[in-house]
Design a protein around this motif. Structure first.
Motif, PDB file in Angstrom:
ATOM      1  N   GLY A  14       9.952  -2.150 -17.359  1.00 28.67           N
ATOM      2  CA  GLY A  14      10.141  -3.550 -17.726  1.00 28.67           C
ATOM      3  C   GLY A  14      11.330  -4.139 -17.002  1.00 28.67           C
ATOM      4  O   GLY A  14      12.369  -3.487 -16.830  1.00 28.67           O
ATOM      5  N   HIS A  58       6.804  -1.701 -13.977  1.00 32.80           N
ATOM      6  CA  HIS A  58       6.097  -2.302 -15.107  1.00 32.80           C
ATOM      7  C   HIS A  58       6.361  -1.517 -16.378  1.00 32.80           C
ATOM      8  O   HIS A  58       6.539  -2.095 -17.455  1.00 32.80           O
ATOM      9  N   GLU A  59       6.397  -0.173 -16.236  1.00 34.12           N
ATOM     10  CA  GLU A  59       6.627   0.669 -17.410  1.00 34.12           C
ATOM     11  C   GLU A  59       8.025   0.465 -17.981  1.00 34.12           C
ATOM     12  O   GLU A  59       8.222   0.407 -19.185  1.00 34.12           O
ATOM     13  N   THR A  67       5.629   0.227  -8.339  1.00 32.27           N
ATOM     14  CA  THR A  67       5.243  -0.976  -9.099  1.00 32.27           C
ATOM     15  C   THR A  67       4.926  -0.570 -10.533  1.00 32.27           C
ATOM     16  O   THR A  67       5.325  -1.230 -11.486  1.00 32.27           O
ATOM     17  N   ARG A  68       4.219   0.555 -10.672  1.00 27.34           N
ATOM     18  CA  ARG A  68       3.855   1.028 -12.006  1.00 27.34           C
ATOM     19  C   ARG A  68       5.111   1.372 -12.811  1.00 27.34           C
ATOM     20  O   ARG A  68       5.261   0.979 -13.965  1.00 27.34           O
ATOM     21  N   GLU A 115       7.190 -12.212 -11.003  1.00 30.92           N
ATOM     22  CA  GLU A 115       6.290 -11.090 -10.701  1.00 30.92           C
ATOM     23  C   GLU A 115       6.422 -10.674  -9.233  1.00 30.92           C
ATOM     24  O   GLU A 115       6.365  -9.499  -8.896  1.00 30.92           O
ATOM     25  N   PHE A 118       8.639  -7.812  -8.203  1.00 31.03           N
ATOM     26  CA  PHE A 118       8.115  -6.445  -8.321  1.00 31.03           C
ATOM     27  C   PHE A 118       7.483  -6.017  -7.011  1.00 31.03           C
ATOM     28  O   PHE A 118       7.781  -4.965  -6.473  1.00 31.03           O
TER      29      PHE A 118
END
Ligand code: ADP
Length: 875
Positions: free
Chosen positions: A575, A572-573, A568-569, A555, A558
């Motif tokens: 992957g 996460h989206e 960061t978003r 993590e 990221f």
């Protein structure tokens, strides 16, 4: 029940009283405090009154009765100090009455005075005394005498009564004392009983030792039990426990007795004798000295509890834990062995009954799949659980088919390994047929062919990629196709980056499993700050040429990688769970990098994936390199073709006038009209020489270029005066200058001498001056030579057509020109050769220009001799 001795109203229990040896409850004594009474007995009331009157001064209470019966009745009620009895009475006379009174023990000692109305005979008097009278009076009697006598008896009675009362009181006091003593005894007994019961029932072993030899005066049952001895009371400790000798027990007791200080110990081991057997027991104990009021030790209270059980339990627990640890380690080892074994298991042997039901255990199946025996050995198709759901129907079909036709069962399917991963397996089962042709059972074999499959897949993947890479020389398009090929086989999303000639990064291809997310990938990567010195990621791969591989991306990656929340978003989206970045390497050069990403946690890059990615990247790099080389070669060919056409034109140009002049000279030589005059001939020869010179310059230039290309530009170092070289060259160019209409001036205040190569310097000046004349538009040209900071400075300045700023550096390259071939001849080699020579001499050259206003070429050269370096520069 009387109150208890503690006075709190609490009653002693009778059993306790008995146990304590106390008497029953003591009776209380009633006190008598009335005036002494005198019983007067006479059948004549007057006599009674007379008697009463006589006795009045004595202040006694006279009880008057008129018969013997009444007298006896009165005596039942109370005691009298004296009884005055009339001897003669009708019925029961005085003698009889006296006799009856005396018969009663209680009144045996009550004085009786008999009174007779007349003188009695001697026998009557004797009788009276016999019956118990103390006196015998006859009437008339002297009242005084009577009073005195009665008074005496009353006094006696009083005294007696007082004595009796005292005796009663004494008895009462005695009883009370006795009661108190009993109560105290009782209390002590009760306390003792309590203490005894407390000691007896105490969960600790207690013993009381007395005196310096520690004689046992008390030991509770637990004590007796833990010392494994029963006959210790009244015996000194040393005698009672010979087994303690040498175990410091007695020494400790001696110490406590001597010092008066308590000693305690925890889990102290003591050797005990148990039925003749020596055994070690562990004790917690306290030796508490018992001190007298004066402070000297009179004994020791021993409190001990055996902790052998706990100690053993503890030792056992420790032993157990050690053994557990050993077992655990052994188990771990065996598990590891098992695991490596099961990892190594790539073949499964199994068997079923004739109907195809699993009939026997298959340890290799268990080891491989991790499936419990009862799961697959269930008489049904429990083993199917381990077959990939997509392969189950096909497998069952094949199996049923094989069973039905008693033919070999063959299938390739995925089997779930104990770690949850599916492995490609090739299964084969054959029926075991008996003599009668009946199938007895089936035996089968599963072979793990995953690696083989994977190799095949990798090979086919690479083959497809290679085919793709070789389809076109448009490497941008090819790389985009490769990216599409990689997704989703080898990545959920990927990117291909190439380094440009200028050293910047160009993202040439991006692909995502979900095409609509490509935009997001672009967005994400566009906003990444590319820190070239980063210790990981793309920059590192591009810098080091080494692959980077993160099987599982933490993590923190990221947060460290993303610049802001938006990124960061995005991360996460999109992957990012596993990642590989491999360099695009060709001919030892890093051309770029290929980044592969798995977005889902289930997919993880392993070492083989990295090798595959590297293989793919290598092929892609070669393809890019080839394409680039091809592109460069194509450009080079184009430049060469252009050059050849220019060169042939350039070489041809001087040939035409030369041929013309030679032709006219031959014609004149053959002519009968006479030879050409000398002047014309010289003019012709001048032209011919100039053209030859031009041709040889062109050829020299070409030779120089080829020498430079071969790295064979040789320099002949010597002291040279640059100013002089400039003047000489300008002198040589006079005809050309005048032809071009350019006035050439030289500004050289003094010699500028340095260690250079004279001929090469001449070449530099020649090239720059000929260009100034060629592109100088007939305007003045100035050459100046000076020194500055130990460097020689040569400026060639014209006021001609000038050069566009975009071409200022390009014109120094080979075959590069900034003018059209139609207007100006030339090979585009002069400046290239000039720069090469200047750089070989350690100097620099640059051009400054304003189009339409002229150009200045500035050459700086190091190595100016010290004596000339201080000269004032030319402004
Ligand atoms: P060439 O003169 O044969 O073309 P050079 O290498 O000497 O080759 O020069 C290269 C190009 O530089 C020329 O074609 C011209 O466009 C430009 N150039 C050189 N010198 C000058 C100058 N003094 N003024 C303007 N342009 C120049």
């Amino acid at each position: 029940m009387s109150p208890g001795p503690d006075g709190d109203g609490q009653a002693w229990d009778e059993p306790v009283r008995q146990a304590a040896g106390l008497p029953r409850e003591m009776p209380t004594v009633r006190k008598v405090t009335a005036r002494p009474a005198v019983l007067l007995v006479d059948d004549h009331p007057t006599n009674l009154l007379t008697l009463e009157g006589v006795l009045e001064p004595l202040q006694v209470r006279s009880v008057k009765v008129t018969s013997g019966e009444q007298a006896l009745r009165s005596l039942l009620k109370e005691d009298f100090a004296v009884i005055i009895l009339d001897a003669r009475m009708p019925g029961m006379d005085g003698f009889e009455t006296a006799r009856l009174i005396r018969q009663r023990a209680r009144h045996r000692d009550t004085p009786i005075i008999l009174i007779s109305a007349f003188h009695q005979d001697e026998s009557s008097i004797i009788r009276g005394y016999v019956e118990g009278a103390v006196d015998y009076l006859t009437k008339p009697f002297d009242p005084e005498v009577l009073r005195a006598k009665v008074g005496l008896f009353v006094e006696l009675f009083e005294k007696d009564r007082q004595l009796k009362e005292k005796a009663v009181r004494l008895r009462e006091e005695q009883a009370e004392m006795l009661a108190r003593e009993h109560a105290a005894l009782l209390e002590a007994a009760v306390q003792r009983a309590r203490l005894h019961s407390v000691f007896t029932q105490a969960p600790v072993a207690i013993a009381l030792l007395q005196g310096p030899t520690h004689v046992y005066v008390y030991a509770n049952p637990l004590y007796l039990q833990i010392v494994r001895q029963h006959d210790i009371l009244e015996r000194p400790a040393r005698e009672a426990h010979p087994e303690f000798d040498g175990q410091r027990v007695f020494e400790l007791l001696d110490h406590v007795f001597r010092s008066g200080e308590p000693v305690a110990g925890k889990a102290i081991p003591v050797e005990l004798d148990t039925n003749g057997k020596r055994e070690t027991a562990f004790f917690d104990f306290v030796y508490q000295p018992l001190l007298t009021r004066e402070g000297s030790t009179e004994g020791i209270l021993v409190c001990a509890s055996e902790v052998t059980g706990q100690m053993r339990a503890r030792l056992k627990a420790e032993e157990l834990s050690a053994s557990l640890q050993r077992q655990h380690e052994a188990l771990q080892k065996s598990e590891e062995r098992f695991r490596s074994l099961t990892h190594a298991v790539s073949q499964i042997v199994w068997s079923t009954d004739a109907d195809g039901r699993v009939s026997t255990d298959s340890p290799s199946w268990r080891a491989f799949t991790g499936q419990a025996m009862e799961r697959y050995h269930d008489g049904r198709y429990g083993w199917l659980e381990c077959i990939h759901p997509d392969d189950r129907a096909r497998t069952v079909r094949q199996w049923v088919e094989a069973l039905r036709h008693q033919k070999v069962f063959e299938v390739e399917h995925r089997v779930r390994r104990h770690d949850g991963k599916y492995r490609h397996m090739s299964a084969r089962g054959v029926p075991v047929v008996m003599e009668d042709g009946q199938v007895r059972e089936w035996v089968g074999l599963h072979i793990d062919i995953s690696e083989q499959r994977r190799s095949e897949e990798s090979a086919s993947f690479l083959a497809r990629a290679s085919a793709l890479l070789s389809t076109s020389l448009d490497y941008e398009a090819t790389l985009a196709n490769v990216a599409l090929l990689v997704v989703p086989t080898l990545a959920d999303w990927c990117a291909v980056d190439l380094l440009t000639v200028g050293g910047s990064l160009e993202r040439v291809a991006v692909a995502h499993r979900e095409p609509e997310k490509v935009v997001q990938v672009h967005e994400l990567l566009r906003h990444f700050d590319l820190d070239w010195n980063a210790t990981r990621g793309l920059p590192k791969v591009l810098r080091t040429g080494e692959s980077e591989w993160l099987p599982s991306v933490p993590e923190s990656f990221f947060d460290a990688g993303a610049r802001d929340e938006h990124q960061t978003r995005l991360l996460h989206e999109l992957g990012l769970s596993s990642y590989v970045c491999v360099p695009l390497l060709s001919r030892g050069r890093i051309l770029g990098a290929l980044t592969l990403v798995y977005a889902e946690e289930a997919r993880v890059y392993d070492e083989r994936d990295v090798r595959l990615a590297e293989d793919l990247a290598r092929r892609a790099a070669i393809s890019v390199d080839n394409a680039r080389l091809f592109r460069e070669a194509k450009e080079a060919v184009q430049v060469r073709d252009e050059f050849l056409s220019i060169a042939s034109h350039e070489l041809k140009t001087p040939l035409t006038p030369l041929r013309l002049k030679l032709h006219s000279m031959r014609r004149s030589a053959r002519s009968s009209e006479g030879a050409m005059d000398a002047e014309t001939l010289r003019a012709h020869l001048d032209v011919a020489e100039r053209q030859v010179a031009r041709l040889s310059r062109l050829i020299d230039s070409l030779l120089d270029v080829s020498r430079i290309g071969a790295g064979k530009l040789e320099l002949d170092w010597e002291d040279v005066d640059l100013a002089e070289v400039v003047r000489e060259v300008v002198g040589r160019f006079e005809p050309q200058a005048s032809k071009a209409g350019c006035a050439v001036t030289v500004r050289a205040p003094g010699p500028v001498i340095g260690r250079w190569d004279r001929l090469r310097l001449e070449q530099v000046v020649t090239n720059l001056l000929s260009n100034a004349l060629k592109y100088g538009a007939g305007k003045p040209v100035e050459l100046s030579v000076s020194t500055e900071a130990g460097h020689a400075l040569l400026l060639v300045c014209d006021q001609g057509i000038g050069i566009e700023s975009g071409n200022l550096s390009r014109i120094f390259e080979r075959f590069e020109r900034a003018v059209s071939e139609r207007h100006y001849g030339g090979l585009g080699l002069g400046l290239y050769i000039t720069r090469t020579i200047v750089q070989a001499l350690g100097g620099t050259i640059e051009a400054r220009s304003t189009p339409g206003e002229g150009s200045t070429f500035i050459v700086t050269l190091p190595g100016v001799s010290a004596e000339h370096s201080l000269q004032t520069p030319v402004s």
